[in-house]
Design a protein around this motif. Structure first.
Motif, short mmCIF file in Angstrom:
data_model
loop_
_atom_site.label_atom_id
_atom_site.label_comp_id
_atom_site.label_asym_id
_atom_site.label_seq_id
_atom_site.Cartn_x
_atom_site.Cartn_y
_atom_site.Cartn_z
N ASP B 345 0.88 -1.34 -0.13
CA ASP B 345 -0.10 -0.08 0.08
C ASP B 345 0.75 1.23 -0.04
N GLU B 346 1.91 1.20 0.83
CA GLU B 346 2.79 2.32 0.91
C GLU B 346 3.72 2.51 -0.26
N ALA B 347 3.86 1.33 -0.96
CA ALA B 347 4.57 1.35 -2.25
C ALA B 347 3.71 1.94 -3.41
N TRP B 348 2.59 1.76 -3.36
CA TRP B 348 1.58 2.25 -4.28
C TRP B 348 1.54 3.92 -4.10
N GLU B 349 1.50 4.24 -2.95
CA GLU B 349 1.39 5.67 -2.51
C GLU B 349 2.71 6.41 -2.95
N PHE B 350 3.68 5.72 -3.03
CA PHE B 350 5.08 6.33 -3.45
C PHE B 350 4.90 6.42 -5.16
N LEU B 351 4.37 5.28 -5.78
CA LEU B 351 4.40 5.17 -7.25
C LEU B 351 3.47 6.40 -7.63
N LYS B 352 2.33 6.51 -6.76
CA LYS B 352 1.49 7.73 -7.38
C LYS B 352 2.07 8.86 -7.19
N TYR B 353 2.60 9.08 -6.00
CA TYR B 353 3.27 10.30 -5.66
C TYR B 353 4.09 10.80 -6.68
N SER B 354 5.17 9.76 -7.06
CA SER B 354 6.49 10.43 -7.79
C SER B 354 5.98 10.47 -9.38
N TRP B 355 5.07 9.40 -9.78
CA TRP B 355 4.86 9.18 -11.38
C TRP B 355 3.52 9.56 -11.85
N TYR B 356 2.71 10.20 -10.78
CA TYR B 356 1.34 10.75 -11.27
C TYR B 356 1.18 12.13 -10.49
#
Lengths: 297, 459
Positions: B345-356
């Motif tokens: 879940d935290e990994a997804w948040e990081f993905l969304k933050y950095s590349w969205y």
């Protein structure tokens, strides 16, 4: 085995048990596991699936790169080994003479051995650069208008690798030298009394007396040649190109295992290589009876 | 007797080792519990571990430096730990094979993703996309498609490699072109300028050229331009010997024949890097008038050739018709979450933050182009702020973004992974050296890659 001997054995085993553990876990287990994997489709991150001999059959009947990699490896071994032996003996003979500063010369010839493989490859990539390399510059001075393309052109890539390998044959030279220095001087004195010339002494004394050393270097060289990897990997950036001319057997095996994730297929390749090296080494040992001279036999 | 004692002591020591380790662990557990109790009031701090391609210290410094600082500042309970191994593919495979996953984020290239998806290595992100309101249509199509297998999403598009043609203005002017508007739009234009730029020395060695066609990316690109396709994901069939691809290869072979294949290879070998960051890049040295590259190339040119007068033009198309811009190929990289990741879940948040959410900021900082279409204006604004609106690369940015707007093609993503690229390179070599015709080379390519795909999908 007596009780005392058994005790000693147990103590010995206890002392080497850390090494034994490492040996069984990191060598014997993968060694045996690879036999099983060679009969499977195994993509590393999913469980292996048993397919019998299909990997072996595919290798031999359906994979042209397998054949190309064997040809490349045989070409490299077939030329670099005899040349390496010949050059090693000649240089060892020169280093065995009494010339001032010999220790320096011996060090110079040994130096390439301590150069890491990666640095070795990058250095020679520059030396054999088609336009700016020193070798092509020297060839150009001889009036050659189109000097070789070396690692860029398929026909010149393997000769380039062979030249590189010869440059780093200092270890074999030192072993030849040690063998030559082991020859009793009395043999040469007797030959001198008999009026033998330099060539006759080489042919009838030096070569027979170091034939066991030649055998050792031949077997080690064979194994190294069949496992040749780092230099073609670095020079061809892991591709084996141009035109698969640097696709050595081990490089292809590596690509199958770690680039294409065909670990089962790569294991089959590894086992074929293992069997080939054993058979060739046995053949060399078998024929060595005819040309290796062991003192006292 | 003494020996037996020594032996017994050794056995005892070896037997005790596991207990000592356990006891230490127990002690650590106790200490851990105490710490945990003390920390119960404070929120848990999580460390996200990331495997990334090693772009070299000049670029990775932005990742584990400023970007990490920014992220950790916005997420006080999350720490980022980056790993830049020599071979990220091998590291990721080893981690997956090990079973006990300790990483949360995987960097990937298009040829790698489907290969590990086929083997169950990635978590599908469809639910995360849906819950977060992120739509696949928000991204450049050509990059989004490389993150999907069928309907399943396995990664978020990261950087989009929008490629333009860097041109050496002095070289173009020397052969009669307007350096600011050279009008090189079609394959016919390429043929003409190639003939004007090619030079051989007195000994017949090729010393200067226009367009360098030896690279599998070029064939993929021209295959699409000629109307071909490389892979049908529905049927999992390779379509490499599509007649349009054959035509594209035949055209590339014609160019090679003009220069001489061996001469081209020799010229290529004269430089440490043909496509990478290097002070002896032939474009920098003035031996080739073109370099197909992304905007990050500006930094290399600035460092190694500050006086080189360069411009950027659009990648030429088949006839120069603007509609053909849809056939431009976008490369790039993506980011996913490995199976068994400790903090998905935290990994997804990081993905969304950095590349969205902040992909424009990430792109401007790390010298990448973003994949989120709506981020382009913000991205250009940031680049202008960063470099100054008068900086030549800032002025050229719209040229790169144009590719993002028009391009619909991406590098083929197949379960064969890198095998596809390797075999395509081999096919080009076979055709260009006239060991095979273009048709034979691509037939062989198609057959071999199909076998690999069938093997990968268990057919």
């Amino acid at each position: 085995m007596s009780k005392g001997e058994r005790k000693k054995l147990i103590i010995g085993l206890a002392f080497i048990s850390p090494w034994l553990l490492g040996f069984f876990i990191f060598y014997i287990y993968p060694f045996i596991a690879s036999i099983y994997y060679s009969f499977t489709v195994y993509h590393i991150i999913s469980p292996p699936e048993f397919i019998g001999l299909r990997n072996y059959v595919d290798l031999i009947t359906r994979d042209p790169l397998f054949i190309i990699s064997i040809k490349n490896t045989l070409y490299y071994a077939g030329i670099s080994l005899p040349l390496g032996i010949l050059m090693g003996i000649i240089i060892a003979l020169l280093l065995n003479t009494r010339v001032k500063g010999m220790a320096f010369y011996r060090t110079i010839f040994f130096l390439p051995v301590v150069v890491p493989f990666a640095a070795h490859a990058i250095l020679w990539k520059w030396i054999l650069n088609p336009r700016y390399g020193i070798i092509n510059y020297l060839i150009g001075l001889l009036g050659v208008k189109h000097p070789p393309g070396w690692f860029q052109v398929a026909g010149w890539a393997k000769p380039g690798l062979i030249i590189m390998a010869l440059w780093a044959s200092g270890q074999a030279i030192i072993i030849y030298l040690a063998g030559m220095q082991d020859i009793p001087k009395t043999l040469f004195e007797v030959a001198d009394l008999d009026g033998a010339n330099w060539f006759q002494k080489i042919k009838n004394i030096t070569l027979p007396m170091i034939s066991n050393v030649i055998l050792f270097n031949l077997v080690m060289g064979l194994i190294q040649a069949f496992q040749f990897f780092t230099q073609p990997f670095i020079i061809s950036k892991g591709t084996g190109r141009p035109m698969d001319s640097m696709l050595m057997y081990n490089l292809y095996l590596y690509k199958q295992a770690f680039k294409f994730f065909n670990m089962g297929y790569a294991c089959a390749m590894a086992w074929l290589l293992f069997v080939a090296i054993i058979l060739i080494t046995l053949f060399v040992f078998k024929t060595s009876k005819n040309w290796v001279f062991y003192g006292g036999e | 007797m003494k020996i037996l004692k020594i032996f017994l002591i050794m056995i005892l020591v070896f037997s005790l080792v596991p207990f000592l380790v356990l006891a230490r662990g127990d002690k650590a557990d106790k200490a851990g519990k105490e710490e945990k109790a003390a920390e119960e009031k404070a929120p848990e701090v999580i460390t996200l571990r990331i495997i990334w391609e090693n772009w070299g210290a000049d670029f990775t410094k932005y990742l584990d430096g400023e970007w990490t600082e920014k992220y950790e500042k916005d997420h006080p309970n999350i720490k980022l730990e980056w790993l830049f191994p020599a071979s990220w593919q091998e590291k990721e495979i080893a981690e997956l094979a090990g079973g006990d996953m300790t990483f949360d984020v995987f960097y990937m290239r298009p040829s790698f993703l489907p290969a590990i998806v086929e083997r169950g290595g990635l978590i599908p992100l469809n639910d995360y996309f849906a819950k977060s309101g992120v739509k696949t249509s928000d991204f450049v199509d050509a990059t989004m498609v490389t993150c999907m297998v069928g309907d399943q999403i396995y990664a978020i598009p990261g950087g989009a490699d929008f490629i333009g043609w860097f041109v050496n203005k002095d070289m173009l002017e020397a052969v009669g072109y307007d350096p600011d508007n050279p009008e090189i739009n079609s394959i016919e234009d390429i043929e003409v300028i190639n003939r004007r730029l090619a030079k051989w020395d007195d000994d017949g060695n090729l010393v200067q050229l226009g367009y360098m066609p030896i690279d599998f990316y070029q064939l993929i690109n021209w295959g699409y331009m000629f109307g071909g396709e490389w892979y049908d994901p529905e049927t999992q069939k390779v379509t490499g010997n599509d007649p349009a691809n054959v035509k594209a290869l035949e055209w590339l072979v014609e160019i090679v024949d003009y220069y001489g294949y061996e001469e081209l290879l020799k010229l290529r070998g004269e430089y440490a890097e043909w496509s990478g960051a290097s002070p002896d890049h032939p474009f920098i040295l003035g031996f080739t008038a073109f370099d197909s590259n992304g905007w990050w190339n500006y930094e290399i040119l600035q460092n190694y050739a500050p006086d080189l007068d360069y411009g950027v033009i659009n990648f030429p198309t088949l006839t120069g018709d603007p509609s053909e811009k849809a056939n431009w190929v976008v490369m790039g990289w993506s980011v996913g979450i490995p199976k068994g990741a400790p903090h998905p879940d935290e990994a997804w948040e990081f993905l969304k933050y950095s590349w969205y959410d902040f992909t424009a900021e990430f792109g401007a900082l790390t010298i990448n182009s973003p994949s989120v279409k709506k981020s382009f204006p913000r991205f250009e604004q940031l680049v202008n702020e960063q470099f100054g609106a008068d900086h030549r690369i800032a002025k050229l940015m719209p040229m790169f973004d144009e590719m993002g707007i028009h391009a619909t093609k991406s590098m083929p993503t197949t379960p064969a992974g890198e095998f596809f690229d390797t075999e395509l390179d081999r096919a080009m070599e076979a055709a260009m050296s006239h060991q095979m015709t273009a048709k034979e080379a691509l037939d062989t390519f198609t057959e071999r890659v199909q076998v690999q795909i069938d093997r990968a999908v268990g057919k």
